[in-house]
Design a protein around this motif. Structure first.
Motif, short mmCIF file in Angstrom:
data_model
loop_
_atom_site.label_atom_id
_atom_site.label_comp_id
_atom_site.label_asym_id
_atom_site.label_seq_id
_atom_site.Cartn_x
_atom_site.Cartn_y
_atom_site.Cartn_z
N VAL A 108 -20.40 -71.63 -11.31
CA VAL A 108 -19.05 -72.10 -11.75
C VAL A 108 -18.04 -70.61 -11.55
O VAL A 108 -17.08 -70.85 -11.00
CB VAL A 108 -18.79 -72.69 -13.05
CG1 VAL A 108 -17.49 -72.65 -13.80
CG2 VAL A 108 -19.63 -73.84 -13.19
N ILE A 109 -18.66 -69.47 -11.93
CA ILE A 109 -17.81 -68.45 -11.78
C ILE A 109 -17.48 -68.06 -10.30
O ILE A 109 -16.46 -67.82 -10.07
CB ILE A 109 -18.44 -67.14 -12.32
CG1 ILE A 109 -18.60 -67.30 -13.85
CG2 ILE A 109 -17.95 -65.89 -11.88
CD1 ILE A 109 -19.64 -66.32 -14.40
N LEU A 110 -18.39 -68.14 -9.56
CA LEU A 110 -18.39 -67.89 -8.12
C LEU A 110 -17.30 -69.03 -7.52
O LEU A 110 -16.41 -68.48 -6.62
CB LEU A 110 -19.53 -68.29 -7.22
CG LEU A 110 -20.69 -66.90 -7.34
CD1 LEU A 110 -21.77 -67.31 -6.79
CD2 LEU A 110 -20.27 -65.85 -6.70
N ALA A 111 -17.43 -70.47 -8.04
CA ALA A 111 -16.00 -71.12 -7.52
C ALA A 111 -15.12 -70.61 -7.92
O ALA A 111 -13.94 -70.93 -7.14
CB ALA A 111 -16.67 -72.56 -7.73
N SER A 112 -14.68 -70.44 -9.12
CA SER A 112 -13.48 -69.90 -9.72
C SER A 112 -12.96 -68.73 -9.11
O SER A 112 -11.80 -68.57 -8.74
CB SER A 112 -13.51 -69.49 -11.21
OG SER A 112 -14.37 -70.31 -11.74
N GLY A 113 -13.84 -67.79 -8.42
CA GLY A 113 -13.31 -66.69 -7.68
C GLY A 113 -12.68 -66.91 -6.53
O GLY A 113 -11.70 -66.44 -5.96
N GLY A 173 -10.99 -60.65 -6.67
CA GLY A 173 -11.63 -61.46 -6.13
C GLY A 173 -13.18 -61.03 -5.88
O GLY A 173 -14.28 -61.79 -6.17
N PRO A 174 -13.20 -60.06 -5.04
CA PRO A 174 -14.69 -59.42 -4.76
C PRO A 174 -15.39 -59.24 -6.04
O PRO A 174 -16.57 -59.54 -6.02
CB PRO A 174 -14.33 -58.45 -4.10
CG PRO A 174 -13.29 -58.46 -3.45
CD PRO A 174 -12.17 -59.28 -4.32
N LEU A 175 -14.72 -58.78 -7.06
CA LEU A 175 -15.35 -58.21 -8.44
C LEU A 175 -15.85 -59.44 -9.13
O LEU A 175 -17.09 -59.37 -9.61
CB LEU A 175 -14.30 -57.66 -9.42
CG LEU A 175 -14.14 -56.08 -8.90
CD1 LEU A 175 -13.36 -55.46 -9.94
CD2 LEU A 175 -15.35 -55.24 -9.02
N ILE A 176 -14.99 -60.48 -9.09
CA ILE A 176 -15.59 -61.75 -9.57
C ILE A 176 -16.82 -62.54 -8.83
O ILE A 176 -17.54 -62.97 -9.54
CB ILE A 176 -14.60 -62.60 -9.77
CG1 ILE A 176 -13.48 -62.35 -10.82
CG2 ILE A 176 -15.04 -64.22 -10.05
CD1 ILE A 176 -12.32 -63.41 -11.16
N ALA A 177 -16.77 -62.37 -7.50
CA ALA A 177 -17.76 -63.00 -6.78
C ALA A 177 -19.03 -62.08 -7.15
O ALA A 177 -20.22 -62.47 -7.18
CB ALA A 177 -17.47 -62.58 -5.14
N VAL A 178 -19.24 -60.73 -7.52
CA VAL A 178 -20.25 -59.75 -7.56
C VAL A 178 -20.71 -60.22 -8.88
O VAL A 178 -21.84 -60.41 -9.12
CB VAL A 178 -19.88 -58.39 -7.63
CG1 VAL A 178 -20.92 -57.55 -8.06
CG2 VAL A 178 -19.51 -58.10 -6.08
N PHE A 179 -19.72 -60.38 -9.69
CA PHE A 179 -20.18 -60.80 -11.29
C PHE A 179 -20.90 -62.05 -11.36
O PHE A 179 -21.91 -62.34 -11.93
CB PHE A 179 -18.92 -60.86 -12.21
CG PHE A 179 -19.24 -61.32 -13.77
CD1 PHE A 179 -20.01 -60.59 -14.32
CD2 PHE A 179 -18.82 -62.43 -14.22
CE1 PHE A 179 -20.47 -60.91 -15.73
CE2 PHE A 179 -18.93 -62.86 -15.47
CZ PHE A 179 -19.72 -62.02 -16.19
#
Lengths: 134, 256
Positions: free
Chosen positions: B147-152, B121-127
């Motif tokens: 969209v990536i943040l929302a998917s996280g 979760g945090p990794l996707i948020a950072v990405f």
């Protein structure tokens, strides 16, 4: 580059649009119809990217390549980008409408949802039992 | 309208349209031979004019920023419509579980799932933040990153369950992000007019080419779009998930 090859991407776009449209016309379910609309929309992506493509060009991002390198058209890429985002939210909106139609009428078949049939169903309902007011 | 009638109508309109389609396709410059002049011009002058490496961002947030503003409001309208149609009286209660089919056993969540979600979760948020912040130098920007943040946020649901997800993803915040993002974008357009410049004129210092903080006003607009897209898409997930939740006792179902 033969003429057939150079027209191929545009024919793919036309074909995608055509099968999407055929699906919409013959659809018997709103969820299926929303999916067909997505296929139609994909045709616009293919068309836009094909219009803006040029052989031996880089992506329009001049980080690794110095400015001035031949690049493909950035305008159509920007269009496709916003198209995808808006398309996704509009698909969500259409699916919500499908949910509400299912709740109200109990069916997702466009044939069953014709306005006259609603009237008939309402009349039949009124004649049989007075529906409680919501 | 019967299926046969619909197909006849489709065939008739196809008869009218197909020759036109064929003619247009025949007259389009061959695939891969040349690109439209407008894009060519932007590629030539864009990097020097805006100190930006990613031309797509330059178009979206500066050169054709007005169009993106309209698109931003389409996004806002579509999401507002979704929320209005779905929410009804619910959407504020956060303690409930998602609906279950009666008779289906409730399988407890494996600890491994929770662990993986808490790691990724945090990794996707950072990405997602990385994609948002590097809008002007590398492929990416507010739309993709948002969209990536929302998917996280969906990983919170997967790892912590429905109630945990509703406790950590607050509907009010999402509304504020969605509307606030559109407001930031609008203010970026109106702000320059206060000092006598044109709508959305890029007055801020442009920064250094290939630097993360290059592009001036583009950065702020990009941030506004990222906020709006993150808030909007998470709001969509939330409303659709709410639809699967069993209404609590005494709670109105959405009015029909």
């Amino acid at each position: 580059m033969t003429p057939i090859m150079s027209a191929l991407p545009f024919c793919v776009a036309a074909w995608l649009f055509a099968i999407g449209l055929y699906g919409i016309v013959t659809s018997r379910n709103y969820i299926h119809l929303v999916g067909c609309l997505g296929v139609c929309q994909s045709a616009t992506y293919v068309l836009l990217l094909a219009v803006g493509y040029r052989w031996d060009s880089v992506a329009p991002i001049f980080y690794d390549h110095p400015p001035g390198t031949p690049a493909v058209d950035p305008v159509v890429q920007a269009l496709v980008l916003t198209d995808i985002v808006v398309g996704a939210t509009l698909t969500a909106l259409l699916l919500v409408m499908a949910i509400q139609v299912q709740k109200r009428r109990g069916t997702l078949d466009p044939e069953e949802l014709a306005p006259m049939k609603e009237q008939q169903a309402a009349d039949a309902c009124k004649g049989r039992v007075a529906e409680p007011q919501r | 309208m019967s299926l046969r009638l619909r197909l006849i109508l489709l065939a008739l309109s196809a008869l009218v349209l197909v020759p036109g389609f064929g003619s247009v396709i025949g007259h389009i410059p061959g695939f891969g031979s040349e690109i439209p002049a407008y894009g060519e011009l932007i590629n030539r002058i864009g990097p020097a004019e805006r100190q930006v490496a990613n031309m797509v961002s330059a178009i979206n947030f500066d050169i054709r920023g007005l169009d993106t503003l309209g698109e931003e409001f389409m996004l806002l309208a579509a999401i507002a419509g979704t929320v209005v149609l779905l929410r009804g009286q619910r959407g504020t209660d956060t303690a409930d579980t998602a609906i279950r089919l009666p008779g289906r056993p409730l399988v407890p969540r494996a600890e491994a799932v929770t662990l993986v979600c808490r790691i990724f979760g945090p990794l996707i948020a950072v990405f997602g933040l990385y994609i948002v912040l590097h809008a002007t130098v590398t492929p990416g920007g507010g739309f993709q990153g948002g969209v990536i943040l929302a998917s996280g946020t969906m990983l919170i649901y997967l790892g912590e369950g429905y109630a945990g997800w509703r406790r950590s993803v607050l509907s009010g915040w999402l509304d504020a992000m969605e509307g606030g993002g559109a407001l930031v974008f609008t203010l970026c357009g109106l702000g320059p007019m206060l000092v006598g410049a044109a709508f959305m004129e890029n007055l801020l210092p442009l920064g250094i080419y290939k630097d993360m903080l290059s592009g001036g006003l583009i950065l702020i607009e990009n941030l506004g779009v990222a906020l709006a897209v993150t808030g909007g898409f998470t709001q969509l997930f939330l409303e659709f998930m709410e639809e699967t939740r069993e209404p609590a006792a005494g709670e109105d179902t959405p009015s029909e």
